[in-house]
Design a protein around this motif. Structure first.
Motif, PDB file in Angstrom:
ATOM      1  N   LEU A   1      10.076   2.260   1.268  1.00  0.00           N
ATOM      2  CA  LEU A   1      10.993   1.285   1.855  1.00  0.00           C
ATOM      3  C   LEU A   1      12.137   0.905   0.931  1.00  0.00           C
ATOM      4  O   LEU A   1      13.109   0.277   1.362  1.00  0.00           O
ATOM      5  CB  LEU A   1      10.216   0.021   2.262  1.00  0.00           C
ATOM      6  CG  LEU A   1       9.098   0.225   3.287  1.00  0.00           C
ATOM      7  CD1 LEU A   1       8.360  -1.088   3.530  1.00  0.00           C
ATOM      8  CD2 LEU A   1       9.644   0.781   4.585  1.00  0.00           C
ATOM      9  N   ILE A   2      12.028   1.246  -0.353  1.00  0.00           N
ATOM     10  CA  ILE A   2      13.107   0.953  -1.305  1.00  0.00           C
ATOM     11  C   ILE A   2      14.250   1.928  -1.070  1.00  0.00           C
ATOM     12  O   ILE A   2      14.042   3.139  -0.989  1.00  0.00           O
ATOM     13  CB  ILE A   2      12.602   1.056  -2.757  1.00  0.00           C
ATOM     14  CG1 ILE A   2      11.539  -0.012  -3.026  1.00  0.00           C
ATOM     15  CG2 ILE A   2      13.761   0.912  -3.743  1.00  0.00           C
ATOM     16  CD1 ILE A   2      10.933   0.072  -4.421  1.00  0.00           C
ATOM     17  N   ARG A   3      15.460   1.396  -0.963  1.00  0.00           N
ATOM     18  CA  ARG A   3      16.617   2.268  -0.758  1.00  0.00           C
ATOM     19  C   ARG A   3      16.848   3.138  -1.987  1.00  0.00           C
ATOM     20  O   ARG A   3      16.672   2.694  -3.121  1.00  0.00           O
ATOM     21  CB  ARG A   3      17.857   1.424  -0.465  1.00  0.00           C
ATOM     22  CG  ARG A   3      17.840   0.810   0.928  1.00  0.00           C
ATOM     23  CD  ARG A   3      18.928  -0.202   1.109  1.00  0.00           C
ATOM     24  NE  ARG A   3      18.652  -1.416   0.313  1.00  0.00           N
ATOM     25  CZ  ARG A   3      19.411  -2.505   0.336  1.00  0.00           C
ATOM     26  NH1 ARG A   3      20.498  -2.524   1.077  1.00  0.00           N
ATOM     27  NH2 ARG A   3      19.090  -3.554  -0.393  1.00  0.00           N
ATOM     28  N   ARG A   4      17.270   4.357  -1.736  1.00  0.00           N
ATOM     29  CA  ARG A   4      17.460   5.314  -2.824  1.00  0.00           C
ATOM     30  C   ARG A   4      18.621   4.867  -3.711  1.00  0.00           C
ATOM     31  O   ARG A   4      19.740   4.717  -3.226  1.00  0.00           O
ATOM     32  CB  ARG A   4      17.731   6.706  -2.275  1.00  0.00           C
ATOM     33  CG  ARG A   4      17.927   7.750  -3.370  1.00  0.00           C
ATOM     34  CD  ARG A   4      18.062   9.137  -2.787  1.00  0.00           C
ATOM     35  NE  ARG A   4      18.193  10.135  -3.837  1.00  0.00           N
ATOM     36  CZ  ARG A   4      18.197  11.441  -3.626  1.00  0.00           C
ATOM     37  NH1 ARG A   4      18.063  11.893  -2.391  1.00  0.00           N
ATOM     38  NH2 ARG A   4      18.329  12.282  -4.620  1.00  0.00           N
TER      39      ARG A   4
ATOM     40  N   ALA B   1      12.192  -7.200  -4.503  1.00  0.00           N
ATOM     41  CA  ALA B   1      10.964  -7.748  -3.906  1.00  0.00           C
ATOM     42  C   ALA B   1       9.961  -6.635  -3.598  1.00  0.00           C
ATOM     43  O   ALA B   1       8.756  -6.773  -3.847  1.00  0.00           O
ATOM     44  CB  ALA B   1      11.304  -8.534  -2.641  1.00  0.00           C
ATOM     45  N   LEU B   2      10.458  -5.509  -3.052  1.00  0.00           N
ATOM     46  CA  LEU B   2       9.578  -4.374  -2.782  1.00  0.00           C
ATOM     47  C   LEU B   2       9.036  -3.789  -4.079  1.00  0.00           C
ATOM     48  O   LEU B   2       7.847  -3.438  -4.173  1.00  0.00           O
ATOM     49  CB  LEU B   2      10.334  -3.301  -2.003  1.00  0.00           C
ATOM     50  CG  LEU B   2      10.670  -3.628  -0.542  1.00  0.00           C
ATOM     51  CD1 LEU B   2      11.649  -2.612   0.020  1.00  0.00           C
ATOM     52  CD2 LEU B   2       9.395  -3.666   0.295  1.00  0.00           C
ATOM     53  N   TYR B   3       9.899  -3.678  -5.077  1.00  0.00           N
ATOM     54  CA  TYR B   3       9.481  -3.172  -6.387  1.00  0.00           C
ATOM     55  C   TYR B   3       8.381  -4.063  -6.966  1.00  0.00           C
ATOM     56  O   TYR B   3       7.405  -3.564  -7.548  1.00  0.00           O
ATOM     57  CB  TYR B   3      10.697  -3.146  -7.311  1.00  0.00           C
ATOM     58  CG  TYR B   3      10.464  -2.565  -8.685  1.00  0.00           C
ATOM     59  CD1 TYR B   3      10.735  -1.229  -8.952  1.00  0.00           C
ATOM     60  CD2 TYR B   3      10.002  -3.360  -9.734  1.00  0.00           C
ATOM     61  CE1 TYR B   3      10.538  -0.691 -10.217  1.00  0.00           C
ATOM     62  CE2 TYR B   3       9.802  -2.840 -10.998  1.00  0.00           C
ATOM     63  CZ  TYR B   3      10.078  -1.507 -11.236  1.00  0.00           C
ATOM     64  OH  TYR B   3       9.875  -0.987 -12.494  1.00  0.00           O
ATOM     65  N   TRP B   4       8.515  -5.374  -6.816  1.00  0.00           N
ATOM     66  CA  TRP B   4       7.513  -6.329  -7.288  1.00  0.00           C
ATOM     67  C   TRP B   4       6.165  -6.041  -6.617  1.00  0.00           C
ATOM     68  O   TRP B   4       5.121  -6.034  -7.288  1.00  0.00           O
ATOM     69  CB  TRP B   4       7.981  -7.743  -6.968  1.00  0.00           C
ATOM     70  CG  TRP B   4       7.196  -8.854  -7.586  1.00  0.00           C
ATOM     71  CD1 TRP B   4       7.425  -9.482  -8.774  1.00  0.00           C
ATOM     72  CD2 TRP B   4       6.033  -9.494  -7.023  1.00  0.00           C
ATOM     73  NE1 TRP B   4       6.495 -10.465  -8.990  1.00  0.00           N
ATOM     74  CE2 TRP B   4       5.630 -10.490  -7.939  1.00  0.00           C
ATOM     75  CE3 TRP B   4       5.310  -9.321  -5.850  1.00  0.00           C
ATOM     76  CZ2 TRP B   4       4.529 -11.312  -7.693  1.00  0.00           C
ATOM     77  CZ3 TRP B   4       4.200 -10.136  -5.618  1.00  0.00           C
ATOM     78  CH2 TRP B   4       3.831 -11.121  -6.533  1.00  0.00           C
ATOM     79  N   CYS B   5       6.199  -5.797  -5.316  1.00  0.00           N
ATOM     80  CA  CYS B   5       4.956  -5.524  -4.587  1.00  0.00           C
ATOM     81  C   CYS B   5       4.330  -4.201  -5.030  1.00  0.00           C
ATOM     82  O   CYS B   5       3.102  -4.082  -5.112  1.00  0.00           O
ATOM     83  CB  CYS B   5       5.225  -5.501  -3.089  1.00  0.00           C
ATOM     84  SG  CYS B   5       5.698  -7.095  -2.397  1.00  0.00           S
ATOM     85  N   VAL B   6       5.176  -3.200  -5.313  1.00  0.00           N
ATOM     86  CA  VAL B   6       4.665  -1.922  -5.802  1.00  0.00           C
ATOM     87  C   VAL B   6       3.945  -2.121  -7.129  1.00  0.00           C
ATOM     88  O   VAL B   6       2.841  -1.594  -7.351  1.00  0.00           O
ATOM     89  CB  VAL B   6       5.820  -0.905  -5.952  1.00  0.00           C
ATOM     90  CG1 VAL B   6       5.361   0.328  -6.731  1.00  0.00           C
ATOM     91  CG2 VAL B   6       6.346  -0.497  -4.592  1.00  0.00           C
ATOM     92  N   ARG B   7       4.578  -2.855  -8.033  1.00  0.00           N
ATOM     93  CA  ARG B   7       3.943  -3.156  -9.318  1.00  0.00           C
ATOM     94  C   ARG B   7       2.607  -3.864  -9.122  1.00  0.00           C
ATOM     95  O   ARG B   7       1.617  -3.548  -9.786  1.00  0.00           O
ATOM     96  CB  ARG B   7       4.867  -4.028 -10.169  1.00  0.00           C
ATOM     97  CG  ARG B   7       6.027  -3.300 -10.807  1.00  0.00           C
ATOM     98  CD  ARG B   7       5.563  -2.487 -11.978  1.00  0.00           C
ATOM     99  NE  ARG B   7       6.647  -2.109 -12.863  1.00  0.00           N
ATOM    100  CZ  ARG B   7       6.517  -1.281 -13.890  1.00  0.00           C
ATOM    101  NH1 ARG B   7       5.345  -0.732 -14.148  1.00  0.00           N
ATOM    102  NH2 ARG B   7       7.540  -0.988 -14.664  1.00  0.00           N
TER     103      ARG B   7
ATOM    104  N   ALA C   1      -1.054   1.725  -0.366  1.00  0.00           N
ATOM    105  CA  ALA C   1      -0.085   0.670  -0.052  1.00  0.00           C
ATOM    106  C   ALA C   1       1.152   0.784  -0.941  1.00  0.00           C
ATOM    107  O   ALA C   1       2.292   0.602  -0.477  1.00  0.00           O
ATOM    108  CB  ALA C   1      -0.737  -0.701  -0.222  1.00  0.00           C
ATOM    109  N   SER C   2       0.940   1.101  -2.203  1.00  0.00           N
ATOM    110  CA  SER C   2       2.062   1.267  -3.129  1.00  0.00           C
ATOM    111  C   SER C   2       2.980   2.395  -2.686  1.00  0.00           C
ATOM    112  O   SER C   2       4.215   2.264  -2.715  1.00  0.00           O
ATOM    113  CB  SER C   2       1.523   1.540  -4.535  1.00  0.00           C
ATOM    114  OG  SER C   2       2.566   1.869  -5.427  1.00  0.00           O
ATOM    115  N   VAL C   3       2.400   3.515  -2.275  1.00  0.00           N
ATOM    116  CA  VAL C   3       3.195   4.656  -1.814  1.00  0.00           C
ATOM    117  C   VAL C   3       4.042   4.262  -0.603  1.00  0.00           C
ATOM    118  O   VAL C   3       5.229   4.617  -0.501  1.00  0.00           O
ATOM    119  CB  VAL C   3       2.277   5.848  -1.466  1.00  0.00           C
ATOM    120  CG1 VAL C   3       3.058   6.955  -0.780  1.00  0.00           C
ATOM    121  CG2 VAL C   3       1.603   6.374  -2.733  1.00  0.00           C
TER     122      VAL C   3
END
Length: 408
Positions: free
Chosen positions: A190-193, A16-22, A183-185
């Motif tokens: 917040l994405i776990r490593r 979900a976070l990855y989607w928002c980054v994209r 915002a992307s940064v």
């Protein structure tokens, strides 16, 4: 770190976070593309200048492809993407400042586009290579579809929003783009490593070389065929650089109309993305991909011959839908066929061939439009795409005969 196969893909927090980054990063990029294209054409009234914008964005990918891939396979991919987006955001804010203070000229815009390309050259391969670490292999095609939907949503919203904001001046568009990169940064942090890419068991100097990605692609006919087909299809059929000319001179519309025209391919692509997220391609994947590229070529021909805003919008919708069909298949094949230890380097080459070829395609369209005229250059690109489909089906039979995305 991965969601169960039976769980909706968005139940995975990292996806979900990855989607928002994209969404944020692509929206920023598309807004900047509208502002740059319209501002350069206003300042120069030259199709060739629009082509040079594409070339300025393409050169960093050529110069940095090997370094960017090696970085993606050796460092935390989240941090690499963050660094790239920080650079892109700073460039956007610098362009905004130049507009507000009145010192930004065409040369400054070209420099800004080049530096934006540097940031994107590092961010794009690492961002693509990050996704497979967040899901299981069985979930990957669905994850590719939903994240593609995020990108296409941004391609719809970004140009349309950029066109409206441009009424307040290009500086306003650049400023909003810079905030979206910020915002992307933040979201990336917040994405776990994910686990670090594991080197192959047979690791040696050759496996860790910056050239390993190129060697791997050459050894895999399915991957090589998929990447190279899209390269030449985009190189020949891409017409986004000259959309400002099509908008003003062929269909007689302004910045808002241009924004909608830039959004139209993404609207078609978004519909296909949602369809594929619910009904993944299970059989005849290779033939479906070739069909998508062929329809892309046909829609490009219609776009070149149209003088109607409505027909041009329809051609762009179909063009985007067909392109997304082939993109999801290609992206899934490349990710599934590539070991994680090579994904950064393979995705760097893939970005050069696919993502950055958009800029080279823009350069090609601008040059051919200046040389042979607007309509002939677009039709030439569409016909060339159809020729590529026929040749690649003959040269890469393993790709044409590929049945399932997973398992060959």
């Amino acid at each position: 770190m991965t969601a169960p196969a039976s769980t909706p893909i968005f139940a995975n927090r990292d996806v979900a976070l990855y989607w928002c980054v994209r969404l944020c990063s692509m929206m920023a990029f598309q807004m900047l593309a509208v502002a740059v294209g319209w501002q350069v054409y206003e300042l120069t009234d030259s199709a060739l200048a629009l082509g040079y914008v594409g070339l300025a964005g393409f050169l960093p990918a050529v110069l940095l492809v090997l370094v960017a891939g090696q970085v993606a396979d050796r460092f935390d991919r989240r941090r690499v993407v963050q660094a790239g987006h920080v650079l892109e955001g700073l460039v956007a804010l610098a362009l905004a400042l130049g507009c507000f203070q009145g010192w930004l000229d065409v040369t400054g815009i070209f420099v800004g586009v080049f530096v934006l390309g540097v940031g994107k050259s590092f961010a794009a391969p690492s961002l693509s290579a990050l996704l497979p670490a967040l899901v299981t292999p069985a979930e990957l095609p669905q994850a590719v579809s939903v994240t593609s939907a995020a990108m296409q949503s941004a391609v719809i919203l970004g140009p349309a929003l950029g066109g409206f904001i441009y009424l307040a001046g290009p500086g306003a568009v650049y400023a909003v783009g810079g905030l979206l990169f910020a915002a992307s940064v933040t979201l990336l942090g917040l994405i776990r490593r994910p686990p670090a890419p594991a080197l192959p068991l047979t690791d040696d100097r050759e496996a860790s070389s910056v050239f390993a990605g190129i060697r791997y692609i050459r050894s895999q006919p399915v991957v090589l065929g998929a990447i190279s087909l899209d390269l030449f299809a985009v190189l020949l059929g891409g017409a986004t650089a000259i959309l400002p000319i099509i908008a003003r001179d062929l269909v007689h519309t302004g910045p808002i109309g241009l924004g909608f025209m830039r959004s139209a391919p993404a609207a078609g692509a978004l519909a296909i993305s949602f369809w594929l997220a619910r009904r993944p391609i299970e059989r005849q994947a290779g033939r479906v991909m070739f069909a998508g590229v062929a329809v892309f070529g046909l829609a490009t021909i219609v776009l070149g011959l149209s003088t109607s805003f409505a027909l041009s919008m329809l051609a762009l919708l179909v063009l985007g839908a067909a392109d997304m069909l082939s993109v999801v298949i290609r992206a899934s094949l490349v990710q599934l066929e590539t070991p994680d230890a090579y994904r950064g380097r393979v995705n760097a080459v893939n970005y050069l061939f696919i993502g950055a070829s958009n800029q080279l395609g823009e350069f090609r369209s601008g040059v051919t439009a200046a040389w042979m005229g607007l309509v002939p250059s677009i039709v030439f690109g569409g016909v060339g795409t159809l020729v590529c489909v026929l040749l690649w089906m003959k040269w890469f039979p393993a790709l044409a005969e590929r049945d399932r995305l997973t398992g060959g």
